[in-house]
Design a protein around this motif. Structure first.
Motif, PDB file in Angstrom:
ATOM      1  N   GLU A 197     -34.308  19.849  89.336  1.00 46.85           N
ATOM      2  CA  GLU A 197     -33.376  18.920  88.700  1.00 46.85           C
ATOM      3  C   GLU A 197     -33.896  17.487  88.786  1.00 46.85           C
ATOM      4  N   VAL A 198     -34.542  17.147  89.897  1.00 47.05           N
ATOM      5  CA  VAL A 198     -35.105  15.807  90.039  1.00 47.05           C
ATOM      6  C   VAL A 198     -36.121  15.549  88.937  1.00 47.05           C
ATOM      7  N   MET A 199     -37.005  16.516  88.676  1.00 47.54           N
ATOM      8  CA  MET A 199     -38.010  16.341  87.637  1.00 47.54           C
ATOM      9  C   MET A 199     -37.376  16.187  86.260  1.00 47.54           C
ATOM     10  N   GLU A 200     -36.275  16.885  86.036  1.00 44.92           N
ATOM     11  CA  GLU A 200     -35.582  16.760  84.756  1.00 44.92           C
ATOM     12  C   GLU A 200     -34.982  15.368  84.589  1.00 44.92           C
ATOM     13  N   VAL A 201     -34.458  14.844  85.673  1.00 43.37           N
ATOM     14  CA  VAL A 201     -33.902  13.485  85.633  1.00 43.37           C
ATOM     15  C   VAL A 201     -35.011  12.474  85.386  1.00 43.37           C
ATOM     16  N   VAL A 202     -36.141  12.661  86.065  1.00 46.50           N
ATOM     17  CA  VAL A 202     -37.260  11.738  85.891  1.00 46.50           C
ATOM     18  C   VAL A 202     -37.786  11.795  84.464  1.00 46.50           C
ATOM     19  N   GLY A 220     -42.054   6.478  91.478  1.00 50.95           N
ATOM     20  CA  GLY A 220     -41.816   6.874  92.863  1.00 50.95           C
ATOM     21  C   GLY A 220     -40.815   5.973  93.554  1.00 50.95           C
ATOM     22  N   GLU A 221     -40.945   4.665  93.337  1.00 51.73           N
ATOM     23  CA  GLU A 221     -40.032   3.715  93.962  1.00 51.73           C
ATOM     24  C   GLU A 221     -38.619   3.867  93.418  1.00 51.73           C
ATOM     25  N   ARG A 222     -38.493   4.092  92.133  1.00 53.77           N
ATOM     26  CA  ARG A 222     -37.164   4.184  91.524  1.00 53.77           C
ATOM     27  C   ARG A 222     -36.400   5.420  91.986  1.00 53.77           C
ATOM     28  N   PHE A 223     -37.126   6.542  92.140  1.00 50.69           N
ATOM     29  CA  PHE A 223     -36.458   7.800  92.471  1.00 50.69           C
ATOM     30  C   PHE A 223     -36.691   8.241  93.911  1.00 50.69           C
ATOM     31  N   SER A 224     -37.290   7.363  94.724  1.00 49.95           N
ATOM     32  CA  SER A 224     -37.553   7.672  96.135  1.00 49.95           C
ATOM     33  C   SER A 224     -38.361   8.961  96.273  1.00 49.95           C
ATOM     34  N   ILE A 225     -39.397   9.073  95.456  1.00 48.02           N
ATOM     35  CA  ILE A 225     -40.289  10.229  95.486  1.00 48.02           C
ATOM     36  C   ILE A 225     -41.691   9.719  95.758  1.00 48.02           C
ATOM     37  N   HIS A 226     -42.402  10.346  96.671  1.00 46.20           N
ATOM     38  CA  HIS A 226     -43.763   9.912  96.943  1.00 46.20           C
ATOM     39  C   HIS A 226     -44.621  10.123  95.692  1.00 46.20           C
ATOM     40  N   PRO A 227     -45.377   9.116  95.252  1.00 46.09           N
ATOM     41  CA  PRO A 227     -46.162   9.215  94.015  1.00 46.09           C
ATOM     42  C   PRO A 227     -47.062  10.441  93.939  1.00 46.09           C
ATOM     43  N   ASN A 228     -47.732  10.782  95.044  1.00 44.21           N
ATOM     44  CA  ASN A 228     -48.634  11.934  95.033  1.00 44.21           C
ATOM     45  C   ASN A 228     -47.896  13.234  94.741  1.00 44.21           C
ATOM     46  N   TYR A 229     -46.738  13.387  95.363  1.00 48.39           N
ATOM     47  CA  TYR A 229     -45.981  14.609  95.160  1.00 48.39           C
ATOM     48  C   TYR A 229     -45.279  14.626  93.810  1.00 48.39           C
ATOM     49  N   PHE A 230     -44.849  13.469  93.339  1.00 44.36           N
ATOM     50  CA  PHE A 230     -44.275  13.403  91.998  1.00 44.36           C
ATOM     51  C   PHE A 230     -45.304  13.864  90.973  1.00 44.36           C
ATOM     52  N   SER A 231     -46.527  13.356  91.094  1.00 44.97           N
ATOM     53  CA  SER A 231     -47.600  13.716  90.169  1.00 44.97           C
ATOM     54  C   SER A 231     -47.857  15.225  90.193  1.00 44.97           C
ATOM     55  N   LYS A 232     -47.918  15.770  91.398  1.00 42.77           N
ATOM     56  CA  LYS A 232     -48.203  17.200  91.556  1.00 42.77           C
ATOM     57  C   LYS A 232     -47.081  18.058  90.984  1.00 42.77           C
ATOM     58  N   ARG A 233     -45.841  17.754  91.335  1.00 42.98           N
ATOM     59  CA  ARG A 233     -44.718  18.575  90.894  1.00 42.98           C
ATOM     60  C   ARG A 233     -44.445  18.419  89.401  1.00 42.98           C
ATOM     61  N   PHE A 234     -44.658  17.235  88.862  1.00 43.17           N
ATOM     62  CA  PHE A 234     -44.443  17.017  87.427  1.00 43.17           C
ATOM     63  C   PHE A 234     -45.397  17.914  86.635  1.00 43.17           C
ATOM     64  N   LYS A 235     -46.657  17.959  87.048  1.00 39.90           N
ATOM     65  CA  LYS A 235     -47.635  18.781  86.336  1.00 39.90           C
ATOM     66  C   LYS A 235     -47.325  20.262  86.501  1.00 39.90           C
ATOM     67  N   GLU A 236     -46.859  20.668  87.678  1.00 39.21           N
ATOM     68  CA  GLU A 236     -46.497  22.059  87.899  1.00 39.21           C
ATOM     69  C   GLU A 236     -45.368  22.492  86.971  1.00 39.21           C
ATOM     70  N   LYS A 237     -44.410  21.615  86.774  1.00 38.84           N
ATOM     71  CA  LYS A 237     -43.235  21.964  85.970  1.00 38.84           C
ATOM     72  C   LYS A 237     -43.493  21.899  84.477  1.00 38.84           C
ATOM     73  N   TYR A 238     -44.235  20.871  84.031  1.00 44.06           N
ATOM     74  CA  TYR A 238     -44.376  20.644  82.588  1.00 44.06           C
ATOM     75  C   TYR A 238     -45.767  20.953  82.040  1.00 44.06           C
ATOM     76  N   GLY A 239     -46.706  21.334  82.889  1.00 40.19           N
ATOM     77  CA  GLY A 239     -48.002  21.757  82.403  1.00 40.19           C
ATOM     78  C   GLY A 239     -48.934  20.634  81.996  1.00 40.19           C
ATOM     79  N   GLU A 240     -48.539  19.408  82.218  1.00 41.23           N
ATOM     80  CA  GLU A 240     -49.391  18.249  81.948  1.00 41.23           C
ATOM     81  C   GLU A 240     -49.029  17.146  82.928  1.00 41.23           C
ATOM     82  N   SER A 241     -49.974  16.258  83.138  1.00 43.66           N
ATOM     83  CA  SER A 241     -49.744  15.197  84.112  1.00 43.66           C
ATOM     84  C   SER A 241     -48.754  14.170  83.567  1.00 43.66           C
TER      85      SER A 241
END
Length: 302
Positions: A197-202, A220-241
């Motif tokens: 759900e976090v990725m959908e909001v982002v 990362g600052e806006r959603f309190s998500i570490h940039p490295n993990y945001f990058s990794k999880r975003f690509k996992e969910k949507y198939g692109e960086s």
């Protein structure tokens, strides 16, 4: 590297190091920190001595530059690793986290860091211990009370690498206060919101703000998500960086504007968040195989 002959005193090395540091400051006009490790008579200890000298030099972060810092057996970093944050501190921090009391945590963090920095006998490794202890305490609490703690604080290795690059104590205070604020921010939000759900909001936020100067850090600052993990999880969910997604979104909007408006090329670039006209043209051509001008002319000729 300095060498001693039989009968010479280590004070000779310290004096020579002072002379070198003074010359660097005077003639090169730059600050100099000299770290000196323990003295040894065997070459196979060079690596160990280098590590100690490097650790000594890091003390300049606490006590200022333009100095010669030398190893002594009594320094705390030679002792066995001990927790800087005691059990009572841990209980207090847990209570403040339960209450989402960011002010108390921030004041406590400033006070503890200040105490280490102001002690003339302190060494940089004590700062490292403090940061690691606080990280581990936050991580343990988040694992028990929030989803995907690493999104908020990242990996411990990230922090250790960062600690070896900082040059002033203020950077450490800013980083640890920011860490505490992120933890409180995550806890203050709905505790049962999943990573999905976090990725959908982002992504929804990116879709509406793609024309703004977005970056991994700002997201990362806006959603309190570490940039490295945001990058990794975003690509996992949507198939692109994140960058690929943002670029594609901007170019799709640019193509629509080229088709439906008479805006100039540079104006369209600005509308989609790319102010450099040459860079905009390069990115567009990479996506569509032709320049913005060629794309518009082809559409209008059909």
């Amino acid at each position: 590297m300095f060498g001693l002959k039989a009968g010479q005193d280590r004070s000779i090395v310290l004096s020579a190091a002072d002379t070198v540091a003074y010359g660097v400051r005077k003639y090169l006009k730059i600050n100099a920190v000299v770290g000196i490790g323990p003295f040894a008579d065997k070459l196979d200890r060079i690596q160990e001595i280098y590590r100690e000298a490097k650790q000594s030099a890091r003390n300049a972060v606490l006590h200022g530059g333009n100095r010669v810092s030398h190893w002594t057996a009594q320094l705390p970093y030679k002792a066995n690793r001990q927790s800087i944050i005691g059990s009572e501190d841990g209980k207090l921090l847990a209570e403040w986290l339960d209450r989402l009391d960011a002010d108390q945590i921030i004041r406590w963090t400033k006070r503890r860091l200040g105490a280490i920095a102001q002690d003339p006998n302190s060494v940089f490794v004590q700062i490292e211990w403090f940061c690691v202890d606080l990280y581990l305490l936050f991580n343990k609490y988040l694992l028990a009370n929030a989803v995907d703690a690493e999104w908020t604080i990242g990996e411990l290795d990230d922090m250790l690498r960062w600690l070896q690059q900082i040059t002033r104590i203020g950077e450490i205070e800013e980083r640890m206060i920011g860490l505490a604020s992120n933890v409180i921010g995550v806890l203050a939000r709905s505790g049962d919101r999943s990573g999905k759900e976090v990725m959908e909001v982002v992504r929804a936020y990116i879709d509406h703000h793609f024309a703004e100067p977005l970056s991994l850090q700002s997201i990362g600052e806006r959603f309190s998500i570490h940039p490295n993990y945001f990058s990794k999880r975003f690509k996992e969910k949507y198939g692109e960086s994140f960058i690929e997604y943002l670029t594609s979104l901007r170019m799709k909007m640019a193509a629509e504007l080229l088709s439906d408006t008479d805006l100039k090329i540079h104006q369209i670039g600005e509308r989609v968040g790319i102010e450099d006209a040459a860079y905009f043209g390069s990115v567009f051509r990479k996506c569509y195989g032709e320049t913005p001008k060629q794309y518009r002319e082809r559409l209008h000729s059909t």
